[in-house]
Motif scaffolding. Structure first.
Motif, short mmCIF file in Angstrom:
data_model
loop_
_atom_site.label_atom_id
_atom_site.label_comp_id
_atom_site.label_asym_id
_atom_site.label_seq_id
_atom_site.Cartn_x
_atom_site.Cartn_y
_atom_site.Cartn_z
N HIS A 42 0.80 -1.23 0.00
CA HIS A 42 0.00 0.00 0.00
C HIS A 42 0.83 1.28 0.00
N PHE A 43 2.07 1.18 -0.48
CA PHE A 43 2.89 2.37 -0.68
C PHE A 43 2.58 2.92 -2.07
N LEU A 44 2.48 4.23 -2.18
CA LEU A 44 2.24 4.85 -3.49
C LEU A 44 3.57 5.10 -4.17
N ASN A 45 3.59 4.83 -5.47
CA ASN A 45 4.77 5.05 -6.29
C ASN A 45 4.34 5.97 -7.43
N CYS A 46 5.14 7.00 -7.68
CA CYS A 46 4.77 7.98 -8.71
C CYS A 46 5.98 8.23 -9.62
N TYR A 47 5.69 8.27 -10.91
CA TYR A 47 6.72 8.54 -11.91
C TYR A 47 6.23 9.66 -12.82
N GLU A 48 7.15 10.50 -13.22
CA GLU A 48 6.84 11.65 -14.07
C GLU A 48 7.51 11.47 -15.42
N ILE A 49 6.75 11.67 -16.50
CA ILE A 49 7.29 11.56 -17.85
C ILE A 49 7.17 12.92 -18.52
N GLU A 50 8.30 13.42 -19.02
CA GLU A 50 8.33 14.72 -19.68
C GLU A 50 8.57 14.62 -21.18
N GLU A 51 8.96 13.47 -21.67
CA GLU A 51 9.31 13.32 -23.08
C GLU A 51 8.09 13.64 -23.96
N LYS A 52 8.23 14.68 -24.77
CA LYS A 52 7.12 15.24 -25.53
C LYS A 52 6.40 14.21 -26.40
N GLU A 53 7.15 13.39 -27.13
CA GLU A 53 6.54 12.41 -28.01
C GLU A 53 5.62 11.47 -27.23
N LEU A 54 6.10 11.00 -26.11
CA LEU A 54 5.34 10.07 -25.28
C LEU A 54 4.13 10.75 -24.64
N VAL A 55 4.33 11.95 -24.14
CA VAL A 55 3.24 12.72 -23.53
C VAL A 55 2.13 12.97 -24.55
N ASP A 56 2.50 13.37 -25.75
CA ASP A 56 1.51 13.65 -26.79
C ASP A 56 0.71 12.40 -27.15
N MET A 57 1.38 11.26 -27.24
CA MET A 57 0.68 10.01 -27.56
C MET A 57 -0.31 9.64 -26.45
N ILE A 58 0.09 9.82 -25.21
CA ILE A 58 -0.78 9.48 -24.09
C ILE A 58 -1.96 10.44 -24.01
N LYS A 59 -1.73 11.71 -24.33
CA LYS A 59 -2.83 12.69 -24.33
C LYS A 59 -3.93 12.28 -25.29
N LEU A 60 -3.57 11.64 -26.39
CA LEU A 60 -4.54 11.25 -27.41
C LEU A 60 -5.25 9.93 -27.08
N SER A 61 -4.77 9.22 -26.09
CA SER A 61 -5.37 7.93 -25.76
C SER A 61 -6.67 8.15 -24.99
N SER A 62 -7.57 7.18 -25.11
CA SER A 62 -8.87 7.35 -24.47
C SER A 62 -9.13 6.36 -23.33
N THR A 63 -8.27 5.35 -23.20
CA THR A 63 -8.48 4.37 -22.13
C THR A 63 -7.16 4.03 -21.44
N PRO A 64 -7.23 3.56 -20.21
CA PRO A 64 -6.01 3.11 -19.52
C PRO A 64 -5.31 1.97 -20.27
N ASP A 65 -6.07 1.12 -20.95
CA ASP A 65 -5.45 0.04 -21.72
C ASP A 65 -4.60 0.59 -22.86
N GLU A 66 -5.07 1.66 -23.50
CA GLU A 66 -4.28 2.29 -24.57
C GLU A 66 -2.99 2.88 -24.01
N VAL A 67 -3.08 3.49 -22.84
CA VAL A 67 -1.88 4.06 -22.21
C VAL A 67 -0.89 2.95 -21.90
N GLN A 68 -1.38 1.85 -21.36
CA GLN A 68 -0.51 0.71 -21.05
C GLN A 68 0.20 0.22 -22.31
N LYS A 69 -0.52 0.12 -23.41
CA LYS A 69 0.06 -0.33 -24.68
C LYS A 69 1.12 0.65 -25.18
N ILE A 70 0.82 1.95 -25.08
CA ILE A 70 1.78 2.98 -25.50
C ILE A 70 3.06 2.85 -24.69
N LEU A 71 2.94 2.66 -23.39
CA LEU A 71 4.12 2.53 -22.53
C LEU A 71 4.91 1.27 -22.84
#
Length: 82
Positions: A42-71
Motif C-alpha cells: 500500500h505504498f504509493l509510487n509515482c513517476y513523471e514523464i516529460e518526453e514530448k513524443e510520449l506525452v503527446d501520444m498518451i494525451k490522445l489515448s482514451s483508455t487506460p489500456d491504450e496508455v498501457q500499450k503505448i508505454l
C-alpha cells in the motif's frame, strides 16, 4: 468506481483508497504524464514523464489500456527492459 487521479488548478489529487494494488493509473498535468500505482504494501509510487513524443501520444489515448500499450511499445522501442 471513480478514477483515483484528478487534476485541477491546485495540482494533482490522488485518492489512494480508490486504487487497486499493482494497477497503473495515469494523468496529464502541465504537459507531463504522471504514473501512479499502489504496491502490495500500500505504498504509493509515482513517476513523471516529460518526453514530448510520449506525452503527446498518451494525451490522445482514451483508455487506460491504450496508455498501457503505448508505454509497453515505448519500452520495447527504447530497449529499456535492461
Amino acid at each position: 468506481m471513480d478514477y483515483p487521479l484528478s487534476t485541477g488548478k491546485d495540482g494533482i489529487k490522488i485518492k489512494p483508497e480508490k486504487m487497486e494494488s499493482e494497477k497503473l493509473y495515469h494523468c496529464v498535468y502541465n504537459d507531463k504524464v504522471f504514473l501512479v500505482y499502489k504496491d502490495e504494501q500500500h505504498f504509493l509510487n509515482c513517476y513523471e514523464i516529460e518526453e514530448k513524443e510520449l506525452v503527446d501520444m498518451i494525451k490522445l489515448s482514451s483508455t487506460p489500456d491504450e496508455v498501457q500499450k503505448i508505454l509497453e511499445d515505448y519500452i520495447k522501442k527504447q530497449n529499456l527492459k535492461h
